[in-house]
Design a protein around this motif. Sequence first.
Motif, PDB file in Angstrom:
ATOM      1  N   VAL A  26       0.866  -1.173   0.000  1.00 41.44           N
ATOM      2  CA  VAL A  26       0.000   0.000   0.000  1.00 41.44           C
ATOM      3  C   VAL A  26       0.904   1.225   0.000  1.00 41.44           C
ATOM      4  O   VAL A  26       1.836   1.308   0.802  1.00 41.44           O
ATOM      5  CB  VAL A  26      -0.911   0.032   1.243  1.00 41.44           C
ATOM      6  CG1 VAL A  26      -1.777   1.292   1.244  1.00 41.44           C
ATOM      7  CG2 VAL A  26      -1.772  -1.226   1.317  1.00 41.44           C
ATOM      8  N   VAL A  27       0.660   2.161  -0.897  1.00 40.10           N
ATOM      9  CA  VAL A  27       1.471   3.375  -0.995  1.00 40.10           C
ATOM     10  C   VAL A  27       0.549   4.573  -0.797  1.00 40.10           C
ATOM     11  O   VAL A  27      -0.393   4.770  -1.578  1.00 40.10           O
ATOM     12  CB  VAL A  27       2.201   3.468  -2.351  1.00 40.10           C
ATOM     13  CG1 VAL A  27       3.061   4.728  -2.398  1.00 40.10           C
ATOM     14  CG2 VAL A  27       3.060   2.219  -2.579  1.00 40.10           C
ATOM     15  N   ALA A  28       0.820   5.365   0.223  1.00 39.09           N
ATOM     16  CA  ALA A  28      -0.102   6.438   0.583  1.00 39.09           C
ATOM     17  C   ALA A  28       0.573   7.798   0.653  1.00 39.09           C
ATOM     18  O   ALA A  28       0.380   8.653  -0.213  1.00 39.09           O
ATOM     19  CB  ALA A  28      -0.784   6.107   1.916  1.00 39.09           C
ATOM     20  N   SER A  29       1.383   8.032   1.683  1.00 42.65           N
ATOM     21  CA  SER A  29       1.908   9.375   1.939  1.00 42.65           C
ATOM     22  C   SER A  29       2.711   9.930   0.764  1.00 42.65           C
ATOM     23  O   SER A  29       2.613  11.119   0.447  1.00 42.65           O
ATOM     24  CB  SER A  29       2.764   9.370   3.204  1.00 42.65           C
ATOM     25  OG  SER A  29       1.985   9.079   4.338  1.00 42.65           O
ATOM     26  N   ALA A  30       3.520   9.083   0.131  1.00 38.19           N
ATOM     27  CA  ALA A  30       4.341   9.571  -0.977  1.00 38.19           C
ATOM     28  C   ALA A  30       3.472  10.118  -2.101  1.00 38.19           C
ATOM     29  O   ALA A  30       3.807  11.140  -2.723  1.00 38.19           O
ATOM     30  CB  ALA A  30       5.241   8.449  -1.495  1.00 38.19           C
ATOM     31  N   LEU A  31       2.354   9.471  -2.369  1.00 39.44           N
ATOM     32  CA  LEU A  31       1.455   9.942  -3.427  1.00 39.44           C
ATOM     33  C   LEU A  31       0.703  11.198  -3.001  1.00 39.44           C
ATOM     34  O   LEU A  31       0.526  12.129  -3.792  1.00 39.44           O
ATOM     35  CB  LEU A  31       0.476   8.836  -3.809  1.00 39.44           C
ATOM     36  CG  LEU A  31       1.102   7.569  -4.410  1.00 39.44           C
ATOM     37  CD1 LEU A  31       0.031   6.512  -4.648  1.00 39.44           C
ATOM     38  CD2 LEU A  31       1.850   7.879  -5.704  1.00 39.44           C
ATOM     39  N   MET A  32       0.258  11.237  -1.748  1.00 38.85           N
ATOM     40  CA  MET A  32      -0.467  12.416  -1.286  1.00 38.85           C
ATOM     41  C   MET A  32       0.451  13.631  -1.152  1.00 38.85           C
ATOM     42  O   MET A  32       0.017  14.771  -1.348  1.00 38.85           O
ATOM     43  CB  MET A  32      -1.187  12.134   0.031  1.00 38.85           C
ATOM     44  CG  MET A  32      -2.366  11.183  -0.117  1.00 38.85           C
ATOM     45  SD  MET A  32      -3.619  11.743  -1.338  1.00 38.85           S
ATOM     46  CE  MET A  32      -3.065  10.906  -2.849  1.00 38.85           C
ATOM     47  N   ARG A  33       1.724  13.419  -0.865  1.00 40.98           N
ATOM     48  CA  ARG A  33       2.673  14.542  -0.879  1.00 40.98           C
ATOM     49  C   ARG A  33       2.741  15.140  -2.263  1.00 40.98           C
ATOM     50  O   ARG A  33       2.800  16.372  -2.431  1.00 40.98           O
ATOM     51  CB  ARG A  33       4.043  14.056  -0.397  1.00 40.98           C
ATOM     52  CG  ARG A  33       5.178  15.074  -0.542  1.00 40.98           C
ATOM     53  CD  ARG A  33       4.833  16.437   0.012  1.00 40.98           C
ATOM     54  NE  ARG A  33       4.427  16.380   1.416  1.00 40.98           N
ATOM     55  CZ  ARG A  33       3.807  17.369   2.045  1.00 40.98           C
ATOM     56  NH1 ARG A  33       3.481  18.487   1.394  1.00 40.98           N
ATOM     57  NH2 ARG A  33       3.475  17.248   3.320  1.00 40.98           N
ATOM     58  N   ARG A  34       2.717  14.308  -3.285  1.00 38.59           N
ATOM     59  CA  ARG A  34       2.742  14.802  -4.662  1.00 38.59           C
ATOM     60  C   ARG A  34       1.503  15.648  -4.949  1.00 38.59           C
ATOM     61  O   ARG A  34       1.587  16.705  -5.581  1.00 38.59           O
ATOM     62  CB  ARG A  34       2.817  13.616  -5.622  1.00 38.59           C
ATOM     63  CG  ARG A  34       4.131  12.857  -5.554  1.00 38.59           C
ATOM     64  CD  ARG A  34       5.176  13.502  -6.433  1.00 38.59           C
ATOM     65  NE  ARG A  34       4.894  13.241  -7.832  1.00 38.59           N
ATOM     66  CZ  ARG A  34       5.013  14.111  -8.826  1.00 38.59           C
ATOM     67  NH1 ARG A  34       5.380  15.364  -8.565  1.00 38.59           N
ATOM     68  NH2 ARG A  34       4.766  13.765 -10.077  1.00 38.59           N
ATOM     69  N   VAL A  35       0.336  15.199  -4.487  1.00 37.47           N
ATOM     70  CA  VAL A  35      -0.884  15.962  -4.711  1.00 37.47           C
ATOM     71  C   VAL A  35      -0.818  17.292  -3.968  1.00 37.47           C
ATOM     72  O   VAL A  35      -1.151  18.351  -4.517  1.00 37.47           O
ATOM     73  CB  VAL A  35      -2.122  15.153  -4.265  1.00 37.47           C
ATOM     74  CG1 VAL A  35      -3.398  15.980  -4.464  1.00 37.47           C
ATOM     75  CG2 VAL A  35      -2.226  13.848  -5.046  1.00 37.47           C
TER      76      VAL A  35
END
Length: 265
Positions: A233-242
Motif C-alpha cells: 500500500v502506498v499512501a503518503s508519498a502519493l499524497m505529498r505529490r498531490v
Amino acid sequence: MTVVATGVDRLEAHLRGRRDAGRALLVPYVTAGISADWTRYVEACAEAGADAVEIGLPFSDPMLDGPTIQEASHRALERGVTPQSLLAELAGLAVQVPLVVMTYANIVLRDGAPAFAERLSAAGVSGLIVPDLPLDELDDVAAPFEAAGVAMILLAAPATRPDRLRRIAERSRGFIYGVTVMGTTGERDSLAASAAGVAERVRAATDRPVLLGFGISRPDHAVQAAAHADGVVVASALMRRVLDGAAPAEVGADVAALRDALDRR
C-alpha cells in the motif's frame, strides 16, 4: 458446482486471483476530498495498474496518520466535505478495480454501523479499514458490513502478539494490512527493517493476501517489500505529490512506475 463469491469474499477473491497468477499487488491511496477533482486521482491510479485503490475519508483527529496524510485530511475538511458527500461522489465512479475505504471509528459509529455499511455498499466500496476499532469490539460492529458485502480489513504490526495475530488472521477479510513500523504513516528514506518480519509472521498465520504499508515511498521500497509480502500500500508519498500540486496524470505516472518496478522484480 460453481461457487459464487459473496460480497465480503469478492475483494479477497480478486486479490487472490491476481496474486496466484504471480502478480505483486499494488494498492495506492487517495485522500477523499483533497481537491475538487479528487476522484480523477482515483481513476488515474486504477488506470495506471492498481489492483485496488484505498480511499481515506478525512477525519479531524487521525491518530494513525503522519504529517502528510494529516495535511491532506485538513485540506479536504477545509473544503467542507463530509463522509456522505464524498461517498456520493465515489458512487459516480466506474473504475475497474475494488475500492477500499479507510477511516476512523468515530465516523463509522456516529450514525451507527448499519447505516455506514449501507452507504459504503451504495458507493460501490468493497472493503473497510478502521485502525482504531479494537479487535475485541469487532463482533459488535462487523455483522452489518458482512451483510452489506463490505470486507473488514484488519491490521497487524511488528509488536502484535502471536495469539492476537492468530485472531487477526481469522477475522480479517479481503486482505491483512501489515504495518511495517510502530508509528504513524509517512514518507521514509528506506524500508523499515521490521517489514520483513511482519510479513513473514502474518503469512505463516494465513493464506489471505498480506500487504505491507507505512513508509513505502519509492519503487525500490515496493520491490523490497514484495519480496516478503503479497503486495504493498502506498499512501503518503502519493499524497505529498498531490499536496505539492501534481495533477492526476502525474500521480498516475508515479503509480505506473511502481507497477513497472513490481512487474520487473
